[in-house]
Design a protein around this motif. Sequence first.
Motif, mmCIF file in Angstrom:
data_model
loop_
_atom_site.group_PDB
_atom_site.id
_atom_site.type_symbol
_atom_site.label_atom_id
_atom_site.label_comp_id
_atom_site.label_asym_id
_atom_site.label_seq_id
_atom_site.Cartn_x
_atom_site.Cartn_y
_atom_site.Cartn_z
ATOM 1 N N GLY A 7 -1.382 -6.738 2.525
ATOM 2 C CA GLY A 7 -2.237 -7.614 3.315
ATOM 3 C C GLY A 7 -2.885 -6.832 4.420
ATOM 4 O O GLY A 7 -3.594 -5.866 4.176
ATOM 5 N N THR A 8 -2.573 -7.204 5.652
ATOM 6 C CA THR A 8 -3.148 -6.537 6.812
ATOM 7 C C THR A 8 -2.062 -6.360 7.858
ATOM 8 O O THR A 8 -1.358 -7.319 8.200
ATOM 9 N N LEU A 32 -0.272 -6.056 11.423
ATOM 10 C CA LEU A 32 -0.476 -6.881 12.601
ATOM 11 C C LEU A 32 -1.085 -6.077 13.743
ATOM 12 O O LEU A 32 -0.835 -4.875 13.878
ATOM 13 N N PRO A 84 1.679 -5.920 6.056
ATOM 14 C CA PRO A 84 1.826 -7.059 6.966
ATOM 15 C C PRO A 84 3.183 -7.129 7.656
ATOM 16 O O PRO A 84 3.423 -8.031 8.451
ATOM 17 N N LYS A 85 4.079 -6.167 7.345
ATOM 18 C CA LYS A 85 5.410 -6.172 7.952
ATOM 19 C C LYS A 85 5.522 -5.266 9.175
ATOM 20 O O LYS A 85 6.620 -5.074 9.706
ATOM 21 N N SER A 104 3.465 -3.711 12.980
ATOM 22 C CA SER A 104 2.436 -3.924 13.992
ATOM 23 C C SER A 104 1.848 -2.585 14.400
ATOM 24 O O SER A 104 2.555 -1.716 14.920
ATOM 25 N N ARG A 110 -2.456 -1.818 5.399
ATOM 26 C CA ARG A 110 -2.348 -3.020 4.552
ATOM 27 C C ARG A 110 -0.904 -3.524 4.508
ATOM 28 O O ARG A 110 -0.525 -4.246 3.596
#
Length: 322
Positions: free
Chosen positions: A15-16, A18, A258-259, A261, A256
Amino acid sequence: MPGAHADADSPRVVGTALVQDEASRQVLLQRYPRREPDPDLAARLAVLLTDSGQRLRWSAAPVEDLSCDNGDVRFRIQVRIPPPCAERSCPVLVFYSSACPRPGYHWRPEFFLREGFIYAEPAVRGTRCWEAWARADDGERRMSAATDLEASSRCLRARFIRDGVTPRLGILGWSYGGAQALMGMTRFAGSYDAGFALAAKTDLGSFLLQAPPELRRARADEYGDPATDADRLRAISPITYVDRVQGPIALMLGARDPKVSLSDADVFVRALQARGQDASLMIIPEHAHLTERPEEVVFEHAHILQFLTAKLGPADTDDHAR
């Protein structure tokens, strides 16, 4: 070759990454850009990966099970020693993950053995050797369980003293293991001489506040709830101990993933650099949480070996991929 891992390229971990402020995403990608590794080293690793243990099998040799005591807790450390290091001093790479160490051929230890490192995998509290052991560092137990990192260092330095020379230790891990690597370098500063962390969280409280509710709930038993356990989250976060750091640290994150930051990693690295510490971060635009494609494996491990070789100075085995 790498095998399918639940955290490699599955929808829940692609995903993306943080960020505290969405406008800062491109700034961070520019501040910590992808760099290509040394091509000769990458080529050697590609040969090992392609070989798949058919011919190059140092990692398949019998392992040593080293017992390590930490107060009333005893755990084992699985050790692989490359032939050139059997009778002489070599640096030790200590690899942490949530998996229980297993003997037999594996491409990752093969990489390090061929480059002149002793390869050690501690089965500390939190590794999935059995259910109770896997949960032995959950919640409020994490502070005590983390002292196994310090105990591992003591045991390995004692085991591999050669002619009065204490070996240098590097610490490495991805995700859970990356957090272990950062705690080894921060809270237990001096236990390890250099550390490389991938896909690692640097500030658990901040991360959970940024994370979506479902991820926050999924991690509550393991870490805590930022609404009720702020003090604990602070105590188990590497950022809390940046003023203790003594050795060089490198971080690698996927844009990518999402886990993690990116903002927290930026704060962590800049805090270290402000103290004059050797600290670096690389953000890989196309990487997610864990990576298993051959080109990604070679890219990451070439950077890791470049860093650890520069900081620890492994023995020159002259045996690389023969």
